[in-house]
Each structure stands twice: as structure tokens, then as C-alpha cells.
Design a protein around this motif. Structure first.
Motif, PDB file in Angstrom:
ATOM      1  N   ASP A 124       0.832  -1.204   0.000  1.00 38.00           N
ATOM      2  CA  ASP A 124       0.000   0.000   0.000  1.00 38.00           C
ATOM      3  C   ASP A 124       0.869   1.258   0.000  1.00 38.00           C
ATOM      4  O   ASP A 124       0.565   2.239  -0.689  1.00 38.00           O
ATOM      5  CB  ASP A 124      -0.934   0.020   1.215  1.00 38.00           C
ATOM      6  CG  ASP A 124      -1.993  -1.074   1.164  1.00 38.00           C
ATOM      7  OD1 ASP A 124      -2.226  -1.649   0.071  1.00 38.00           O
ATOM      8  OD2 ASP A 124      -2.587  -1.355   2.227  1.00 38.00           O
ATOM      9  N   LEU A 125       1.951   1.222   0.764  1.00 38.16           N
ATOM     10  CA  LEU A 125       2.868   2.368   0.803  1.00 38.16           C
ATOM     11  C   LEU A 125       3.532   2.576  -0.559  1.00 38.16           C
ATOM     12  O   LEU A 125       3.681   3.714  -1.013  1.00 38.16           O
ATOM     13  CB  LEU A 125       3.938   2.157   1.873  1.00 38.16           C
ATOM     14  CG  LEU A 125       3.456   2.057   3.319  1.00 38.16           C
ATOM     15  CD1 LEU A 125       4.620   1.721   4.237  1.00 38.16           C
ATOM     16  CD2 LEU A 125       2.780   3.340   3.750  1.00 38.16           C
ATOM     17  N   GLU A 126       3.921   1.473  -1.181  1.00 44.02           N
ATOM     18  CA  GLU A 126       4.524   1.557  -2.510  1.00 44.02           C
ATOM     19  C   GLU A 126       3.550   2.179  -3.511  1.00 44.02           C
ATOM     20  O   GLU A 126       3.926   3.054  -4.304  1.00 44.02           O
ATOM     21  CB  GLU A 126       4.949   0.172  -2.985  1.00 44.02           C
ATOM     22  CG  GLU A 126       5.560   0.165  -4.367  1.00 44.02           C
ATOM     23  CD  GLU A 126       5.905  -1.227  -4.865  1.00 44.02           C
ATOM     24  OE1 GLU A 126       6.441  -1.320  -5.986  1.00 44.02           O
ATOM     25  OE2 GLU A 126       5.644  -2.225  -4.164  1.00 44.02           O
ATOM     26  N   ALA A 127       2.294   1.747  -3.470  1.00 39.36           N
ATOM     27  CA  ALA A 127       1.287   2.288  -4.389  1.00 39.36           C
ATOM     28  C   ALA A 127       1.083   3.791  -4.168  1.00 39.36           C
ATOM     29  O   ALA A 127       0.973   4.557  -5.132  1.00 39.36           O
ATOM     30  CB  ALA A 127      -0.040   1.543  -4.219  1.00 39.36           C
ATOM     31  N   ALA A 128       1.066   4.219  -2.916  1.00 43.77           N
ATOM     32  CA  ALA A 128       0.902   5.652  -2.619  1.00 43.77           C
ATOM     33  C   ALA A 128       2.103   6.439  -3.130  1.00 43.77           C
ATOM     34  O   ALA A 128       1.945   7.528  -3.705  1.00 43.77           O
ATOM     35  CB  ALA A 128       0.715   5.858  -1.123  1.00 43.77           C
ATOM     36  N   SER A 129       3.301   5.896  -2.942  1.00 43.41           N
ATOM     37  CA  SER A 129       4.501   6.573  -3.453  1.00 43.41           C
ATOM     38  C   SER A 129       4.473   6.647  -4.971  1.00 43.41           C
ATOM     39  O   SER A 129       4.838   7.679  -5.556  1.00 43.41           O
ATOM     40  CB  SER A 129       5.772   5.868  -2.980  1.00 43.41           C
ATOM     41  OG  SER A 129       6.025   6.166  -1.630  1.00 43.41           O
ATOM     42  N   GLN A 130       4.060   5.565  -5.617  1.00 41.91           N
ATOM     43  CA  GLN A 130       4.002   5.571  -7.083  1.00 41.91           C
ATOM     44  C   GLN A 130       3.025   6.635  -7.579  1.00 41.91           C
ATOM     45  O   GLN A 130       3.304   7.339  -8.554  1.00 41.91           O
ATOM     46  CB  GLN A 130       3.609   4.192  -7.621  1.00 41.91           C
ATOM     47  CG  GLN A 130       3.690   4.096  -9.128  1.00 41.91           C
ATOM     48  CD  GLN A 130       5.104   4.331  -9.635  1.00 41.91           C
ATOM     49  OE1 GLN A 130       6.033   3.642  -9.252  1.00 41.91           O
ATOM     50  NE2 GLN A 130       5.274   5.327 -10.504  1.00 41.91           N
ATOM     51  N   LYS A 131       1.896   6.761  -6.896  1.00 44.34           N
ATOM     52  CA  LYS A 131       0.921   7.787  -7.267  1.00 44.34           C
ATOM     53  C   LYS A 131       1.539   9.175  -7.147  1.00 44.34           C
ATOM     54  O   LYS A 131       1.375  10.019  -8.027  1.00 44.34           O
ATOM     55  CB  LYS A 131      -0.326   7.675  -6.391  1.00 44.34           C
ATOM     56  CG  LYS A 131      -1.408   8.662  -6.740  1.00 44.34           C
ATOM     57  CD  LYS A 131      -2.638   8.470  -5.864  1.00 44.34           C
ATOM     58  CE  LYS A 131      -3.690   9.518  -6.207  1.00 44.34           C
ATOM     59  NZ  LYS A 131      -4.849   9.416  -5.322  1.00 44.34           N
TER      60      LYS A 131
END
Length: 187
Positions: A124-131
Motif C-alpha cells: 500500500d505504501l509503494e502504491a501511494a509513493s508511485q501515485k
């Protein structure tokens, strides 16, 4: 594969090519674990300021941790061993640790404090960073999800299996050293 590391790769590859093409040129890259003292003081690895700190992917994943002073020792070690460290990455850490162990030490140092950790998925943290990156935001806050994924996520190698500590004169830290670091962070 994480975008936050692409600049490092963009530096490493040309250095490697230059060293191959020019024998008088050399480089050494130092790969250290999480800056343990710095991260704890800023509540990155374990958020001591929160009653409900995040345990990333459960808090049990071992990772390499290094103090800022040890990184300085690694630089000195590289300079003292230019032939052995020539044109390669050296790996250093003070200890292998988990978030749970850090919090356990904190609970012994400050028994009056109560923490009730919550699990946060590094995916989830990775997805937020990618966004954030997709939106052109490349600051530290936007990068933290990638960094936490790299250190504490499955399959990314946050725990160094082989280190160059002996070559570089790094002795590592003990449990008593960890206790002192946690006390300093809590102060």
C-alpha cells in the motif's frame, strides 16, 4: 525495480563503464542499512510519538541497520583498502534488527509508555509513493513508501546477507548499544 533507486543506478552504471575504459579511474559505492539512529529520532522505523506505531508487513522482517557514525567508518575503511574495494559496492551494517525488537527495547526503556502497533502493508505504501511520483512529487515524503518497501517488504533485500564489515574495520553494535540508541531517540 523501485523508482527511488533509479538515480543510484543511473550513477553506478556510468561509473562502472568509466572504470572499465580507464584503468586509472576507480570508484567504490557504500551500501549501508537503514540509518538507525537518524530514523529512530525522526520516528521513521518505529513511530515512538504515536500510541499506534505502524508495523510494516507485521514488524517481523529483519533488516540491516547502520548508524551514521558507522557510515563514516565505512568511508575511512574504503580509503584504507583501495585495492579490495576498487570498482565495486561494499555492504555494511551495525546489526540486523526488526521493528518488533526495537519496540521491545523501547518498552523496557520507557515502561510507563504503552504502544499498540498496527500493521501496514508495504504494498500500500509503494502504491501511494508511485501515485505521488506519477503526479511529479519526488520529495522525501513521496519516496518513503518505496524506501519502506525496499527495507521491510518481501523480496527486496533489506537484510544484507554478506557484509564487508571486517574488511572496513566495522565491529557492529550490541544490544546495549541498541538500548542506548533507543534511549536517545525517546529523549
Amino acid at each position: 525495480t523501485l523508482p527511488v533507486y533509479q538515480p543510484t543506478i543511473a550513477v553506478h552504471n556510468p561509473l562502472n563503464e568509466r572504470a572499465r575504459a580507464h584503468p586509472g579511474f576507480s570508484y567504490t559505492l557504500i551500501r549501508n542499512g537503514v540509518f538507525l539512529d537518524w530514523a529512530m529520532k525522526r520516528n521513521f522505523i518505529v513511530d515512538f510519538a504515536s500510541d499506534t506505531p505502524a508495523f510494516f508487513d507485521g514488524g517481523d522482517r529483519p533488516f540491516s541497520a547502520t548508524t551514521l557514525a558507522t557510515v563514516g567508518q565505512a568511508v575511512v575503511g574504503v580509503l584504507r583498502n583501495p585495492n579490495e574495494t576498487r570498482n565495486r559496492v561494499v555492504f555494511v551494517h551495525d546489526m540486523i534488527i526488526t521493528q518488533r525488537k526495537i519496540l521491545k527495547v523501547a518498552q523496557t526503556v520507557a515502561p510507563q509508555r504503552k504502544w499498540d502497533p498496527v500493521t501496514v502493508k508495504t504494498t500500500d505504501l509503494e502504491a501511494a509513493s508511485q501515485k505521488n511520483y506519477d503526479n511529479g512529487e519526488f520529495d522525501m515524503k513521496s519516496s518513503m513508501g518505496f524506501l519502506m518497501r525496499a527495507v521491510l517488504g518481501e523480496g527486496y533485500g533489506g537484510e544484507f546477507k554478506n557484509v564487508d564489515n571486517e574488511l572496513l574495520g566495522i565491529t557492529g553494535k550490541t544490544d546495549n548499544d541498541l538500548k542506548a540508541l533507543v534511549q536517545e531517540a525517546l529523549a
